[in-house]
Design a protein around this motif. Structure first.
Motif, mmCIF file in Angstrom:
data_model
loop_
_atom_site.group_PDB
_atom_site.id
_atom_site.type_symbol
_atom_site.label_atom_id
_atom_site.label_comp_id
_atom_site.label_asym_id
_atom_site.label_seq_id
_atom_site.Cartn_x
_atom_site.Cartn_y
_atom_site.Cartn_z
ATOM 1 N N LEU A 40 0.869 -1.173 0.000
ATOM 2 C CA LEU A 40 0.000 0.000 0.000
ATOM 3 C C LEU A 40 0.904 1.221 0.000
ATOM 4 O O LEU A 40 1.885 1.264 0.749
ATOM 5 N N ILE A 41 0.599 2.193 -0.835
ATOM 6 C CA ILE A 41 1.424 3.408 -0.876
ATOM 7 C C ILE A 41 0.538 4.648 -0.859
ATOM 8 O O ILE A 41 -0.643 4.593 -1.198
ATOM 9 N N ILE A 42 1.151 5.757 -0.482
ATOM 10 C CA ILE A 42 0.541 7.076 -0.570
ATOM 11 C C ILE A 42 1.417 7.892 -1.505
ATOM 12 O O ILE A 42 2.643 7.908 -1.366
ATOM 13 N N SER A 43 0.781 8.571 -2.460
ATOM 14 C CA SER A 43 1.528 9.398 -3.403
ATOM 15 C C SER A 43 0.646 10.542 -3.880
ATOM 16 O O SER A 43 -0.584 10.445 -3.843
ATOM 17 N N ASP A 44 1.286 11.604 -4.325
ATOM 18 C CA ASP A 44 0.537 12.693 -4.947
ATOM 19 C C ASP A 44 0.579 12.571 -6.477
ATOM 20 O O ASP A 44 0.112 13.444 -7.182
ATOM 21 N N ARG A 45 1.128 11.474 -6.964
ATOM 22 C CA ARG A 45 1.190 11.203 -8.406
ATOM 23 C C ARG A 45 0.072 10.239 -8.784
ATOM 24 O O ARG A 45 -0.537 9.599 -7.932
ATOM 25 N N ASN A 46 -0.173 10.094 -10.116
ATOM 26 C CA ASN A 46 -1.228 9.185 -10.560
ATOM 27 C C ASN A 46 -0.688 7.772 -10.787
ATOM 28 O O ASN A 46 0.518 7.536 -10.750
ATOM 29 N N ALA A 47 -1.611 6.842 -11.026
ATOM 30 C CA ALA A 47 -1.237 5.435 -11.187
ATOM 31 C C ALA A 47 -0.304 5.223 -12.374
ATOM 32 O O ALA A 47 0.603 4.392 -12.314
ATOM 33 N N SER A 48 -0.488 5.954 -13.460
ATOM 34 C CA SER A 48 0.384 5.815 -14.635
ATOM 35 C C SER A 48 1.818 6.212 -14.304
ATOM 36 O O SER A 48 2.763 5.552 -14.730
ATOM 37 N N PHE A 49 1.988 7.274 -13.541
ATOM 38 C CA PHE A 49 3.334 7.707 -13.147
ATOM 39 C C PHE A 49 3.996 6.637 -12.277
ATOM 40 O O PHE A 49 5.163 6.287 -12.475
ATOM 41 N N VAL A 65 -1.052 -1.336 -10.407
ATOM 42 C CA VAL A 65 -1.156 -0.203 -9.502
ATOM 43 C C VAL A 65 -2.603 0.267 -9.586
ATOM 44 O O VAL A 65 -3.058 0.699 -10.656
ATOM 45 N N ALA A 66 -3.331 0.161 -8.489
ATOM 46 C CA ALA A 66 -4.748 0.538 -8.479
ATOM 47 C C ALA A 66 -4.992 1.598 -7.414
ATOM 48 O O ALA A 66 -4.580 1.432 -6.260
ATOM 49 N N GLU A 67 -5.651 2.685 -7.805
ATOM 50 C CA GLU A 67 -6.021 3.707 -6.832
ATOM 51 C C GLU A 67 -7.086 3.138 -5.899
ATOM 52 O O GLU A 67 -8.048 2.509 -6.342
ATOM 53 N N TYR A 68 -6.906 3.346 -4.623
ATOM 54 C CA TYR A 68 -7.892 2.914 -3.636
ATOM 55 C C TYR A 68 -9.044 3.907 -3.654
ATOM 56 O O TYR A 68 -8.839 5.104 -3.474
ATOM 57 N N ILE A 69 -10.236 3.396 -3.879
ATOM 58 C CA ILE A 69 -11.440 4.232 -3.898
ATOM 59 C C ILE A 69 -12.338 3.768 -2.745
ATOM 60 O O ILE A 69 -12.930 2.686 -2.817
ATOM 61 N N PRO A 70 -12.431 4.554 -1.683
ATOM 62 C CA PRO A 70 -13.117 4.111 -0.460
ATOM 63 C C PRO A 70 -14.560 3.664 -0.668
ATOM 64 O O PRO A 70 -14.990 2.680 -0.084
ATOM 65 N N TYR A 71 -15.324 4.373 -1.465
ATOM 66 C CA TYR A 71 -16.742 4.041 -1.609
ATOM 67 C C TYR A 71 -16.984 2.799 -2.464
ATOM 68 O O TYR A 71 -18.110 2.321 -2.549
ATOM 69 N N ASN A 72 -15.943 2.244 -3.083
ATOM 70 C CA ASN A 72 -16.111 1.047 -3.905
ATOM 71 C C ASN A 72 -15.084 -0.024 -3.536
ATOM 72 O O ASN A 72 -14.607 -0.760 -4.384
#
Length: 114
Positions: A40-49, A65-72
């Motif tokens: 699990l990571i935290i970043s201010d960049r997007n998944a493509s970067f 690399v998948a962005e964590y989306i809390p509501y889903n």
């Protein structure tokens, strides 16, 4: 800042190698190793970067690399992991090293202290 889940194929990339590499990148603001083959990571960049960053070091590796989306998102994790994902923040280690630099700039030399 956003939370991301990175999952990878163990035979191409080891947990230790990936965590060590990501820990050296300033774009990775925080990370947590929780499950095998998952970081699990935290970043201010997007998944493509982030994908390009990992691909430079591990060009033969398979990963997502998948962005964590809390509501889903749902599952069974320790509370610490949910806090990490739901409240993304920089690691304390990063903040502490920045603070040390600021103190060093304002420090007086030993000859001036006398």
């Amino acid at each position: 800042m956003k939370a991301y889940i990175i999952s990878f194929y163990q035979q191409e990339v080891s947990d230790d190698e990936l965590v060590a590499y990501l820990g050296t990148k300033r774009e990775i603001l925080n990370l947590m190793r929780l499950l095998p083959n998952t970081v699990l990571i935290i970043s201010d960049r997007n998944a493509s970067f982030i994908t390009r960053l990992i691909d430079k070091k591990f060009p033969q590796g398979y990963f997502i690399v998948a962005e964590y989306i809390p509501y889903n998102s749902d599952g069974s994790l320790p509370e610490e992991a949910w806090d990490f994902l739901n409240k993304p923040r920089k690691s304390r280690k990063v903040n502490r090293s920045i603070g040390k630099k600021k103190r060093a700039i304002g420090a007086k030399s030993s000859s001036k202290k006398k």
